[in-house]
Design a protein around this motif. Structure first.
Motif, PDB file in Angstrom:
ATOM      1  N   SER A  27       0.890  -1.138  -0.051  1.00  0.00           N
ATOM      2  CA  SER A  27       0.184   0.153   0.016  1.00  0.00           C
ATOM      3  C   SER A  27       0.903   1.287  -0.076  1.00  0.00           C
ATOM      4  O   SER A  27       0.605   2.163  -0.578  1.00  0.00           O
ATOM      5  N   ALA A  30       1.943   1.876  -3.439  1.00  0.00           N
ATOM      6  CA  ALA A  30       0.604   2.439  -4.307  1.00  0.00           C
ATOM      7  C   ALA A  30       0.809   3.949  -4.085  1.00  0.00           C
ATOM      8  O   ALA A  30       0.572   4.757  -5.078  1.00  0.00           O
ATOM      9  N   THR A  31       1.063   4.511  -2.864  1.00  0.00           N
ATOM     10  CA  THR A  31       1.210   6.058  -2.768  1.00  0.00           C
ATOM     11  C   THR A  31       2.210   6.552  -3.363  1.00  0.00           C
ATOM     12  O   THR A  31       2.021   7.983  -3.865  1.00  0.00           O
ATOM     13  N   PRO A  34       0.798   6.617  -7.761  1.00  0.00           N
ATOM     14  CA  PRO A  34      -0.784   6.494  -7.906  1.00  0.00           C
ATOM     15  C   PRO A  34      -1.334   6.349  -9.230  1.00  0.00           C
ATOM     16  O   PRO A  34      -2.260   5.564  -9.547  1.00  0.00           O
ATOM     17  N   HIS A  37      -2.001   2.557  -9.665  1.00  0.00           N
ATOM     18  CA  HIS A  37      -2.782   1.920  -8.822  1.00  0.00           C
ATOM     19  C   HIS A  37      -3.999   2.736  -8.806  1.00  0.00           C
ATOM     20  O   HIS A  37      -4.646   3.377  -7.843  1.00  0.00           O
ATOM     21  N   HIS A  40      -7.097   2.570  -6.584  1.00  0.00           N
ATOM     22  CA  HIS A  40      -6.982   2.959  -5.152  1.00  0.00           C
ATOM     23  C   HIS A  40      -7.217   4.437  -4.890  1.00  0.00           C
ATOM     24  O   HIS A  40      -6.922   4.878  -3.884  1.00  0.00           O
ATOM     25  N   LEU A  41      -7.193   5.175  -6.067  1.00  0.00           N
ATOM     26  CA  LEU A  41      -7.229   6.634  -5.812  1.00  0.00           C
ATOM     27  C   LEU A  41      -8.117   7.140  -4.646  1.00  0.00           C
ATOM     28  O   LEU A  41      -7.562   8.073  -4.033  1.00  0.00           O
ATOM     29  N   TRP A  43      -8.688   5.977  -1.902  1.00  0.00           N
ATOM     30  CA  TRP A  43      -7.704   5.847  -0.801  1.00  0.00           C
ATOM     31  C   TRP A  43      -6.525   6.501  -0.527  1.00  0.00           C
ATOM     32  O   TRP A  43      -6.097   7.402   0.328  1.00  0.00           O
ATOM     33  N   ILE A  44      -5.843   6.600  -1.819  1.00  0.00           N
ATOM     34  CA  ILE A  44      -4.621   7.141  -1.878  1.00  0.00           C
ATOM     35  C   ILE A  44      -4.593   8.824  -1.868  1.00  0.00           C
ATOM     36  O   ILE A  44      -3.773   9.315  -1.286  1.00  0.00           O
ATOM     37  N   ARG A  45      -5.713   9.320  -2.243  1.00  0.00           N
ATOM     38  CA  ARG A  45      -5.976  10.924  -1.910  1.00  0.00           C
ATOM     39  C   ARG A  45      -5.927  11.095  -0.528  1.00  0.00           C
ATOM     40  O   ARG A  45      -5.208  12.093  -0.124  1.00  0.00           O
ATOM     41  N   LEU A  48      -2.072   9.817   0.955  1.00  0.00           N
ATOM     42  CA  LEU A  48      -1.092  10.794   0.956  1.00  0.00           C
ATOM     43  C   LEU A  48      -0.908  12.072   1.819  1.00  0.00           C
ATOM     44  O   LEU A  48       0.302  12.331   2.185  1.00  0.00           O
TER      45      LEU A  48
END
Length: 350
Positions: A27, A30-31, A34, A37, A40-41, A43-45, A48
């Motif tokens: 994970s 993934a950050t 982005p 992935h 997962h954007l 969640w990534i927002r 970060l």
């Protein structure tokens, strides 16, 4: 072409597992990328911003070592899971206990492709002293970015395992491997991948573990030996010669990851009036397999209330249940999915 060769005992030793440690490391990767992935954007927002959290930022050097600029995942820093439902603390203890030669071997292969970071050089010089720092960094990221979402992530992974075990029972191992990932295929007595470094890994009766991942875009091979090799990407180490202390583990992309962060309109609709709001919500949440405990956590209903509503939905033919270990996973039936699809504004997860 690389191969993992199975013997009769290895076929009997096939098992599935979930690795919180691997999911935490992946994970984090993934950050750092982005665009790769996109699923997962949502969640990534948020994740970060968490990277700036004081407790997380204090471990910046260690976390950067886990998300290097070459885009690789340091698989040798994620020990093969030792049990099907491991806790993060157990896996971090295994990380801290990694043999020094294992860590140095993996870093030596990394150094052949790119210069080591300052933290990686410290790790190579004194693994016993620096590995606890790495474990603390992983734990900080787990607590900030992964643990709040772990019930949802784990539910998807458990559903994947339930699907694969059912596939194994109905169609056999060949079909399980045939649909694991496009880069992997089963040939006679071996698992074959064009991305696996040339040579053959014999399991020698120890079996193998399969672990679904929500954050892995491709397969990786974890092993207890120095410098384990990924199933995807350039060769990183010579073939493994000795029997690992734990079975090798193939990390593969989980099914239904696209449902992980989905949100639907939860405004009033005909399905609410037909089933009642609570049952309509539960039906929508079972668009991917879910347990009673998971559904209670997602909806705010008590486990007892969830069980009662599920019994009604099951009797009506809208959900089905299948047992995995001590838990029953509920999934919307074909009729239930059709009802959700035909109902505008049907309630949904989140």
């Amino acid at each position: 072409m690389g191969e993992v060769r199975f013997g009769v005992d290895d076929l009997a030793g096939l098992r599935f597992a979930i690795s919180p440690l691997w999911e935490t490391v992946a994970s984090l990767r993934a950050t750092a990328d982005p665009g790769r992935h996109a699923v997962h954007l949502p969640w990534i927002r948020k994740a970060l911003a968490l990277r700036q959290d004081r407790a997380v930022a204090a471990h910046g050097a260690a976390l950067s070592a886990l998300t290097p600029q070459d885009g690789a995942v340091r698989a040798f820093l994620a020990p093969s899971p030792r049990c099907p439902l491991a806790e993060i603390e157990e896996e971090l203890a295994a990380l801290v206990a990694l043999p020094a030669e294992h860590v140095r071997g993996g870093l030596a292969e990394v150094a052949r492709r790119a210069p080591l970071s300052a933290f990686e050089r410290r790790l190579a010089d004194a693994p016993e002293r620096v590995l606890p720092e790495l474990a603390d960094a992983v734990l900080a990221w787990w607590q900030a970015g992964v643990r709040p979402h772990w019930p949802r992530i784990r539910s998807v992974l458990e559903a994947d395992i339930a699907y694969r075990t059912r596939q194994l029972a109905e169609d056999g191992m060949r079909e399980v491997f045939a649909h694991l990932h496009p880069s992997v295929r089963w040939s006679e007595d071996r698992l074959v991948s064009a991305d696996l470094p040339a040579g053959r890994l014999g399991l020698d009766g120890g079996g193998i573990t399969l672990a679904p991942s929500a954050f892995a875009p491709r397969c990786h091979l974890l092993s207890g030996q120095p410098a384990p090799q990924p199933l995807a990407g350039p060769p990183t180490a010579p073939p493994l010669a000795e029997q690992p202390t734990t079975p090798p583990c193939v990390i593969y992309p989980s099914r239904a990851v696209g449902t992980l962060w989905e949100r639907r309109d939860r405004t009033g609709n005909a399905l609410d009036r037909l089933l009642g709001r609570s049952r309509a919500q539960l039906l929508a949440h079972t668009s991917s397999p879910s347990t009673t405990t998971g559904l209670a956590r997602l909806t705010g209903l008590s486990p007892g209330a969830v069980s009662q509503h599920l019994a009604v939905l099951r009797d009506a033919g809208l959900v089905t249940g299948h047992r995995y270990r001590r838990e029953v996973h509920y999934t919307a039936s074909e009729l239930g999915v059709t009802l959700l699809d035909l109902t505008p504004g049907a309630p949904g997860p989140g």
